[in-house]
Design a protein around this motif. Structure first.
Motif, mmCIF file in Angstrom:
data_model
loop_
_atom_site.group_PDB
_atom_site.id
_atom_site.type_symbol
_atom_site.label_atom_id
_atom_site.label_comp_id
_atom_site.label_asym_id
_atom_site.label_seq_id
_atom_site.Cartn_x
_atom_site.Cartn_y
_atom_site.Cartn_z
ATOM 1 N N ASN A 141 0.811 -1.219 0.000
ATOM 2 C CA ASN A 141 0.000 0.000 0.000
ATOM 3 C C ASN A 141 0.842 1.265 0.000
ATOM 4 O OD1 ASN A 141 0.992 -0.209 2.607
ATOM 5 N ND2 ASN A 141 -0.868 0.567 3.570
ATOM 6 N N SER A 142 2.134 1.163 -0.317
ATOM 7 C CA SER A 142 2.993 2.345 -0.275
ATOM 8 C C SER A 142 2.544 3.409 -1.265
ATOM 9 C CB SER A 142 4.453 1.963 -0.575
ATOM 10 O OG SER A 142 5.004 1.211 0.470
ATOM 11 N N ILE A 143 2.191 2.990 -2.455
ATOM 12 C CA ILE A 143 1.789 3.955 -3.475
ATOM 13 C C ILE A 143 0.462 4.591 -3.089
ATOM 14 C CG2 ILE A 143 1.102 4.233 -5.896
ATOM 15 C CD1 ILE A 143 3.120 2.017 -6.576
ATOM 16 N N ALA A 144 -0.461 3.762 -2.621
ATOM 17 C CA ALA A 144 -1.807 4.241 -2.298
ATOM 18 C C ALA A 144 -1.998 4.432 -0.801
ATOM 19 C CB ALA A 144 -2.853 3.272 -2.840
ATOM 20 N N SER A 145 -0.953 4.878 -0.114
ATOM 21 C CA SER A 145 -1.055 5.003 1.340
ATOM 22 C C SER A 145 -1.866 6.220 1.768
ATOM 23 C CB SER A 145 0.353 5.075 1.950
ATOM 24 O OG SER A 145 1.073 6.171 1.412
ATOM 25 N N MET A 146 -1.864 7.286 0.960
ATOM 26 C CA MET A 146 -2.573 8.505 1.357
ATOM 27 C C MET A 146 -3.019 9.306 0.138
ATOM 28 S SD MET A 146 0.724 10.597 2.817
ATOM 29 C CE MET A 146 2.007 9.386 3.096
ATOM 30 N N PRO A 147 -3.807 8.727 -0.745
ATOM 31 C CA PRO A 147 -4.209 9.447 -1.963
ATOM 32 C C PRO A 147 -5.066 10.682 -1.678
ATOM 33 C CG PRO A 147 -4.613 7.097 -2.198
ATOM 34 C CD PRO A 147 -4.305 7.347 -0.750
ATOM 35 N N TRP A 148 -5.039 11.598 -2.622
ATOM 36 C CA TRP A 148 -6.004 12.689 -2.654
ATOM 37 C C TRP A 148 -7.270 12.177 -3.324
ATOM 38 C CZ3 TRP A 148 -5.611 17.581 -0.596
ATOM 39 C CH2 TRP A 148 -4.351 17.967 -0.122
ATOM 40 N N CYS A 149 -8.425 12.523 -2.748
ATOM 41 C CA CYS A 149 -9.713 11.996 -3.213
ATOM 42 C C CYS A 149 -10.705 13.130 -3.424
ATOM 43 C CB CYS A 149 -10.290 11.029 -2.176
ATOM 44 S SG CYS A 149 -9.189 9.680 -1.695
ATOM 45 N N ILE A 150 -11.732 12.840 -4.201
ATOM 46 C CA ILE A 150 -12.900 13.714 -4.259
ATOM 47 C C ILE A 150 -13.906 13.158 -3.267
ATOM 48 C CG2 ILE A 150 -14.825 14.523 -5.666
ATOM 49 C CD1 ILE A 150 -12.993 14.582 -8.053
ATOM 50 N N CYS A 151 -14.326 13.998 -2.336
ATOM 51 C CA CYS A 151 -15.196 13.564 -1.247
ATOM 52 C C CYS A 151 -16.625 13.358 -1.744
ATOM 53 C CB CYS A 151 -15.168 14.601 -0.131
ATOM 54 S SG CYS A 151 -16.125 14.170 1.327
ATOM 55 N N SER A 152 -17.323 12.417 -1.140
ATOM 56 C CA SER A 152 -18.720 12.155 -1.501
ATOM 57 C C SER A 152 -19.628 13.325 -1.161
ATOM 58 C CB SER A 152 -19.218 10.891 -0.783
ATOM 59 O OG SER A 152 -19.076 11.014 0.620
ATOM 60 N N ASN A 153 -19.120 14.276 -0.367
ATOM 61 C CA ASN A 153 -19.903 15.470 -0.038
ATOM 62 C C ASN A 153 -19.705 16.614 -1.028
ATOM 63 O OD1 ASN A 153 -20.593 14.047 2.252
ATOM 64 N ND2 ASN A 153 -20.235 15.733 3.661
ATOM 65 N N THR A 154 -18.993 16.356 -2.114
ATOM 66 C CA THR A 154 -18.767 17.430 -3.071
ATOM 67 C C THR A 154 -20.083 17.953 -3.628
ATOM 68 O OG1 THR A 154 -17.613 18.091 -5.086
ATOM 69 C CG2 THR A 154 -18.514 15.862 -5.045
ATOM 70 N N GLU A 155 -20.134 19.246 -3.869
ATOM 71 C CA GLU A 155 -21.349 19.845 -4.405
ATOM 72 C C GLU A 155 -21.305 19.962 -5.925
ATOM 73 O OE1 GLU A 155 -22.576 23.363 -2.367
ATOM 74 O OE2 GLU A 155 -22.938 22.244 -0.517
ATOM 75 N N ASP A 156 -20.146 19.714 -6.526
ATOM 76 C CA ASP A 156 -20.017 19.766 -7.983
ATOM 77 C C ASP A 156 -18.815 18.902 -8.355
ATOM 78 O OD1 ASP A 156 -19.545 20.358 -10.652
ATOM 79 O OD2 ASP A 156 -20.094 22.462 -10.454
ATOM 80 N N ILE A 157 -19.093 17.694 -8.786
ATOM 81 C CA ILE A 157 -18.007 16.738 -9.006
ATOM 82 C C ILE A 157 -17.120 17.119 -10.184
ATOM 83 C CG2 ILE A 157 -19.266 15.118 -10.493
ATOM 84 C CD1 ILE A 157 -17.945 12.881 -8.792
ATOM 85 N N VAL A 158 -17.692 17.774 -11.186
ATOM 86 C CA VAL A 158 -16.897 18.215 -12.331
ATOM 87 C C VAL A 158 -15.935 19.322 -11.904
ATOM 88 C CG1 VAL A 158 -17.000 19.440 -14.540
ATOM 89 C CG2 VAL A 158 -18.503 17.485 -14.132
ATOM 90 N N ALA A 159 -16.440 20.312 -11.180
ATOM 91 C CA ALA A 159 -15.578 21.391 -10.689
ATOM 92 C C ALA A 159 -14.494 20.838 -9.773
ATOM 93 C CB ALA A 159 -16.415 22.436 -9.951
ATOM 94 N N ALA A 160 -14.856 19.866 -8.926
ATOM 95 C CA ALA A 160 -13.874 19.260 -8.028
ATOM 96 C C ALA A 160 -12.771 18.573 -8.822
ATOM 97 C CB ALA A 160 -14.551 18.274 -7.086
ATOM 98 N N MET A 161 -13.140 17.837 -9.875
ATOM 99 C CA MET A 161 -12.134 17.162 -10.687
ATOM 100 C C MET A 161 -11.260 18.173 -11.421
ATOM 101 S SD MET A 161 -10.537 14.542 -11.797
ATOM 102 C CE MET A 161 -11.484 13.065 -11.385
ATOM 103 N N GLN A 162 -11.844 19.255 -11.907
ATOM 104 C CA GLN A 162 -11.036 20.245 -12.606
ATOM 105 C C GLN A 162 -10.043 20.928 -11.668
ATOM 106 O OE1 GLN A 162 -14.267 22.476 -14.699
ATOM 107 N NE2 GLN A 162 -13.222 21.795 -16.564
ATOM 108 N N TYR A 163 -10.456 21.174 -10.421
ATOM 109 C CA TYR A 163 -9.512 21.763 -9.469
ATOM 110 C C TYR A 163 -8.434 20.749 -9.091
ATOM 111 C CZ TYR A 163 -7.737 25.084 -6.109
ATOM 112 O OH TYR A 163 -6.912 25.978 -5.456
ATOM 113 N N LEU A 164 -8.837 19.488 -8.890
ATOM 114 C CA LEU A 164 -7.860 18.436 -8.579
ATOM 115 C C LEU A 164 -6.848 18.307 -9.712
ATOM 116 C CD1 LEU A 164 -7.203 16.186 -6.454
ATOM 117 C CD2 LEU A 164 -8.528 14.627 -7.906
#
Length: 534
Positions: free
Chosen positions: A363-386
């Protein structure tokens, strides 16, 4: 239920009001709202607010009639961060022209992060992008905290359409290693070293120099790391350091004792591991020779006076204790440049001693990924910022170092914090696109090339990329965690008789469902191996 906002790509007009900062006592938020910006950016982000008919990503940007707020959640050691408002303002000067998005930085304290994030998500608070560190990536998957990054949104693959820069920056090998047990991509690792030097110790150079008179080992103070022979040599060094400074705390394990064993913690827990640096089938860690050797070593150090009994209850970070002059050394995780990093944290020259191989765990590679939270209010905007977070060198420079000539100065292609720097969170390694920004002063300018070589030459677990889904044994996991917590510190800090305490702990673990938990882990590992030709 996970939230979605459908975007009618050619006609929709999105107006999202900025949310005020959360009133939690253990977190802080920074949101410098701007109605626009005259600053132009040469950002590396693929997105542009130009021709809205070019593609769905551009159309999504054009549909925003005013800057929309994205909430990004991550931790610091203190839960607050001086200068963050100023840095957010600089970040917004990049992202408003490019994406018509501005950021609110929601910062939590490491000490209370799990509880804080759990309450925020269960309470429905807006969190769009979040670091899974301290929350647990697999734990978040099981609890439905994260969004599927490859889901279809209005007929488009979310990642490929709105986050293609992430693919270019990280590559599919890294992304595939972040997939869940059922193949879903819920998060993206930051650019980082994937291997870690096992049996690693950070010790104040002044204390190591004094210890040299009390041992036969000769310290290597010229290299960035002193390579020694396993646990036996580390114990010799720490005893000598204690002899040289008997009135000072010698060593704090800090709960990182597993790094002084050869196991691969499958699924991020120790209730069933792979021994011998990630080989074979699931075994009981607490009966494994590597665990027993580590515990016996800690017991020897405690009896010698190297570990203070107060370590059982002292929650002060080890580097803070070294900086305050009350501690000499602690367990760390080695990577190239660790000597510079730990010296900065401790306010004095530190030497890194490593007694084991460089190892990439499952799990070294995936030990602490950045994620889009299920509470996001706009998943497209969240992905574009990510996506911007993974492609903009300017954004990552701000995240890591702050404002040039205010918080840091550039010296020969490296960043050096100014003595009066306001912004410094000591978590530069958490930056999504870390390799896009300058390395820290004192490191070679080609440090990121060194990291890639370090990763390539490390011993790699046979289960690299395996993600354990413990949702079917969640009840057992809770009971196992409680049983382990009852014994962990007293045993692993050397303060209990291992001959009686370890069997007693194993009995408690078995009563909590240990065998069922390990059997489920083995079954999923077998299935993963079959599906991946391992």
């Amino acid at each position: 239920m996970k939230k979605r906002i459908a975007i009618a790509l050619a006609a929709a007009l999105l107006t999202v009001s900025s949310l005020s900062a959360c009133g939690s006592t253990d977190s802080s938020s920074s949101n410098n709202s701007q109605s626009g910006s005259s600053t132009t950016s040469s950002s590396d982000s693929e997105a542009s607010s130009g021709d809205s008919s070019a593609d769905p990503a551009a159309e999504a940007i054009a549909a925003r009639t005013e800057p929309q707020t994205i909430v990004v959640n991550w931790p610091t050691y203190s839960g607050s961060l001086d200068g963050i408002d100023r840095i957010v303002e600089k970040m917004n000067e990049l992202t408003i022209p490019a994406l018509n998005l501005q950021v609110e930085m929601q910062i939590t304290d490491f000490a209370n992060r799990t509880q804080s994030v759990t309450l925020s998500i269960s309470g429905g608070e807006q969190i769009d992008i979040i670091s899974s560190i301290s929350v647990g990536y697999t734990n978040g998957i099981a609890k439905d905290y994260w969004e599927d990054l490859e889901q279809e949104v209005d007929g488009y693959n979310l990642l490929e359409t709105y986050g293609s820069g992430i693919i270019e920056t990280m590559g599919w090998d890294i992304l595939d290693a972040c997939r869940s047990a059922d193949g879903i991509l819920y998060g993206v690792s930051q650019q980082k070293e994937n291997a870690q030097g096992r049996f690693a110790l950070a010790i104040g150079t002044q204390y190591l120099e004094a210890a040299a008179d009390y041992m036969d080992l000769v310290p290597d103070l010229e290299s960035d790391v002193w390579r020694v022979n396993g646990l036996e040599d580390l114990i010799t060094i720490l005893k000598a350091a204690h002899d040289a400074n008997p009135d000072m705390d010698t060593f704090s394990p800090g709960g990182l004792q597993a790094g002084w064993t050869d196991v691969d913690a499958l699924g991020g827990d120790y209730f069933g591991v792979l021994a011998d640096y990630g080989k074979g089938d699931v075994v009981d860690w607490f009966s494994d020779d590597s665990y027993l050797e580590m515990v016996n070593g800690m017991t020897e150090l405690y009896k010698y006076g190297c570990i203070n009994p107060s370590d059982l209850t002292d929650t002060t970070a080890a580097n803070a204790r070294v900086k305050a002059g009350s501690l000499m050394s602690y367990i760390t995780n080695y990577k190239p440049g660790s000597d510079i990093q730990e010296s900065t944290l401790c306010g004095q020259d530190m030497t890194i001693v490593v007694g084991g191989p460089d190892f990439t765990a499952s799990n070294s590679i995936a030990s602490m990924p950045w994620c889009i939270c299920s509470n996001t209010e706009d998943i497209v905007a969240a992905m574009q910022y990510l996506n911007f977070m993974y492609t903009s060198s300017e954004w990552n420079e701000l995240f890591k170092w702050g404002e040039k000539d205010v918080d840091f100065e550039e010296i020969d292609g490296t960043a050096k914090f100014k003595e009066d720097a306001e912004y410094n969170h000591a978590l530069q390694w958490l930056a999504p696109g870390q390799f896009l920004a300058m390395p820290e002063y004192g490191n070679p300018t080609n440090l990121w090339d060194v990291y890639e070589e370090f990763n390539a030459n490390a011993t790699v677990s046979e289960a690299s990329g395996f993600q354990f889904d413990n949702s079917t044994v969640a009840t057992q996991y809770t009971a196992l965690s409680n049983a382990y917590t009852e014994y962990q510190k007293s045993i692993e800090y050397g303060m209990s008789d291992p001959e009686t305490a370890i069997p007693e702990m194993i009995d408690k673990l078995n009563a909590a469902g240990y065998q069922d938990y390990m059997a489920e882990k083995q079954a999923q590992l077998d299935n993963w191996r079959a599906n991946n030709g391992k």
